[in-house]
Design an enzyme around this catalytic site. Structure first.
Site, PDB file in Angstrom:
ATOM      1  N   THR A   1      -2.284   0.246  18.111  1.00  0.00           N
ATOM      2  CA  THR A   1      -0.888   0.661  18.265  1.00  0.00           C
ATOM      3  C   THR A   1      -0.829   2.139  18.634  1.00  0.00           C
ATOM      4  OG1 THR A   1      -0.599   1.286  15.937  1.00  0.00           O
ATOM      5  CG2 THR A   1      -0.184  -1.018  16.527  1.00  0.00           C
TER       6      THR A   1
ATOM      7  N   ASP B   1       0.845   0.830   4.491  1.00  0.00           N
ATOM      8  CA  ASP B   1       1.885  -0.113   4.095  1.00  0.00           C
ATOM      9  C   ASP B   1       2.927  -0.324   5.189  1.00  0.00           C
ATOM     10  OD1 ASP B   1       1.092  -0.824   1.356  1.00  0.00           O
ATOM     11  OD2 ASP B   1       1.412   1.289   0.924  1.00  0.00           O
TER      12      ASP B   1
ATOM     13  N   LEU C   1       1.446  -2.718   7.701  1.00  0.00           N
ATOM     14  CA  LEU C   1       1.424  -4.042   7.079  1.00  0.00           C
ATOM     15  C   LEU C   1       2.807  -4.684   7.133  1.00  0.00           C
ATOM     16  CD1 LEU C   1       0.127  -6.293   5.455  1.00  0.00           C
ATOM     17  CD2 LEU C   1       0.419  -4.900   3.389  1.00  0.00           C
TER      18      LEU C   1
ATOM     19  N   GLU D   1       5.253  -4.088   9.272  1.00  0.00           N
ATOM     20  CA  GLU D   1       5.579  -4.436  10.661  1.00  0.00           C
ATOM     21  C   GLU D   1       4.895  -5.723  11.102  1.00  0.00           C
ATOM     22  OE1 GLU D   1       6.236  -1.597  14.064  1.00  0.00           O
ATOM     23  OE2 GLU D   1       5.001  -0.356  12.741  1.00  0.00           O
TER      24      GLU D   1
ATOM     25  N   THR E   1      -2.615   5.799   3.201  1.00  0.00           N
ATOM     26  CA  THR E   1      -2.738   6.741   2.093  1.00  0.00           C
ATOM     27  C   THR E   1      -2.530   6.049   0.757  1.00  0.00           C
ATOM     28  OG1 THR E   1      -1.888   8.508   3.506  1.00  0.00           O
ATOM     29  CG2 THR E   1      -1.847   8.893   1.130  1.00  0.00           C
TER      30      THR E   1
ATOM     31  N   ARG F   1       4.960 -11.354  -9.023  1.00  0.00           N
ATOM     32  CA  ARG F   1       4.064 -12.286  -8.335  1.00  0.00           C
ATOM     33  C   ARG F   1       4.634 -12.544  -6.941  1.00  0.00           C
ATOM     34  NH1 ARG F   1       1.955 -11.357 -12.576  1.00  0.00           N
ATOM     35  NH2 ARG F   1       0.822 -12.755 -13.984  1.00  0.00           N
TER      36      ARG F   1
ATOM     37  N   ASP G   1       6.162 -16.718  -6.643  1.00  0.00           N
ATOM     38  CA  ASP G   1       6.985 -17.317  -7.694  1.00  0.00           C
ATOM     39  C   ASP G   1       8.430 -17.553  -7.272  1.00  0.00           C
ATOM     40  OD1 ASP G   1       7.902 -14.721  -7.604  1.00  0.00           O
ATOM     41  OD2 ASP G   1       7.503 -14.253  -9.715  1.00  0.00           O
TER      42      ASP G   1
ATOM     43  N   LEU H   1      10.702 -15.389  -6.781  1.00  0.00           N
ATOM     44  CA  LEU H   1      11.598 -14.466  -7.474  1.00  0.00           C
ATOM     45  C   LEU H   1      11.323 -13.024  -7.064  1.00  0.00           C
ATOM     46  CD1 LEU H   1      11.299 -15.954 -11.082  1.00  0.00           C
ATOM     47  CD2 LEU H   1      13.226 -16.260  -9.510  1.00  0.00           C
TER      48      LEU H   1
ATOM     49  N   GLU I   1      10.167   1.833   5.537  1.00  0.00           N
ATOM     50  CA  GLU I   1      11.291   1.856   6.474  1.00  0.00           C
ATOM     51  C   GLU I   1      12.585   2.158   5.721  1.00  0.00           C
ATOM     52  OE1 GLU I   1      13.675  -0.863   9.767  1.00  0.00           O
ATOM     53  OE2 GLU I   1      11.966  -1.701   8.701  1.00  0.00           O
TER      54      GLU I   1
END
Length: 302
Positions: A39, A66, A69, A71, A92, A210, A213, A215, A268
């Site tokens: 990218t 993160d 991940l 995206e 990081t 989790r 689950d 939730l 974001e």
């Protein structure tokens, strides 16, 4: 779809990472068909995922932090195909990967491609998907305002330093929270709505979450009398503030904030006066370690 075709979506800043190169080479030598795309700017990850799905790739690997991940996971989920996701944590914080027990070493992380992919949930708010956590209050401002240069020098400690230097800006947010069998209204200092467990460089806001689950775990830190002292404790690791949190586990949550609420979705930013959070159960198949703390139970034997 060719079940052996794997594509690594690699953040551009990691293109010269020798450990990644060696791990990719080892996978290829073992017989895996592993391609790499890098990218360069915003939107590249989404476009690369869309092209990979059209080309019949069976597995996408998110190689980055993160934000990368999120995206890749969002683009993959919106593609509504059968392709799975693997995670190569190179950021990081790597909050989701750490909580899931995914190794930080590239070779060990890519070895999880041999694990059976498990269906996991995704969170959704106002049409946007998130894999790990939505945070609000002062913590989300710290995450959003921590510079890339500082993260490069200090790693996860950069979030702590940024928080310490912004104490003068501390003020509580006001909100009303509504969910099945849960109502809360008041001023709060920090908020976590988690599919995963931690955010902001290791702050475990939703310790029982989790990803399978159905939730969302809600954690609200009401404004304490000693606001600055409590925030310092929270940024320094959180020991001693656990009993102050208001917690719930819900399938959906509505948040109303008359003055607006700034939320951070895995990196974001999002702002709104009325936000509705919900769960998309089993929306994505992910290669996680056997016995990952984020999973409820072992996979069923076929």
């Amino acid at each position: 779809m060719d079940k052996d075709k794997v594509l690594l979506v690699l953040h551009g800043k990691q293109a010269g990472n020798e450990e990644v190169r060696a791990a990719v080479a080892a996978q290829r030598e073992a017989g895996r068909e592993l391609a790499v795309r890098v990218t360069w700017e915003d939107g590249d990850a989404r476009r690369i995922v869309e092209e990979a799905l059209a080309a019949g790739y069976a597995t996408l690997v998110a190689g980055g932090g993160d934000g990368t991940l999120r995206e890749v996971a969002e683009a993959l989920a919106r593609g509504r195909g059968e392709a799975s996701l693997a995670i190569l944590p190179l950021g990081t914080a790597n909050d989701f990967a750490r909580a899931a027990g995914i190794p930080l070493e590239p070779a060990a992380a890519l070895a999880l491609l041999d694990q059976t992919a498990r269906p996991i949930d995704l969170g959704e708010v106002n049409g946007k998907l998130f894999l790990n956590m939505a945070t609000g209050g002062f913590g989300s401002k710290v995450t959003a305002n921590t510079s890339e240069d500082l993260k490069k020098v200090l790693g996860g400690a950069a979030y702590l330093l940024t928080g310490l230097t912004r104490f003068s800006e501390v003020h509580a947010a006001q909100g009303r929270f509504s969910a099945p069998d849960f109502q809360w209204e008041g001023e709060f200092l920090a908020l976590g709505i988690g599919n995963g467990r931690q955010a902001g460089g290791g702050h475990v806001l939703c310790p029982q979450a989790r990803v399978d689950d159905g939730l969302l775990d809600v954690s609200i830190l009401p404004t304490p009398q000693d606001m600055v002292g409590t925030l310092g404790t929270l940024l320094g690791g959180g020991n001693g503030v656990e009993s102050l949190f208001v917690r719930a586990r819900v399938p959906w949550l509505e948040v109303e904030a008359a003055e607006g609420l700034d939320v951070n979705l895995d990196g974001e930013p999002l702002e709104g006066r009325k936000l509705r959070f919900s769960v998309s159960p089993g929306a994505l198949r992910v290669h996680l370690p056997a016995g990952s703390p984020l999973l409820r139970e072992p996979p069923r034997e076929d």
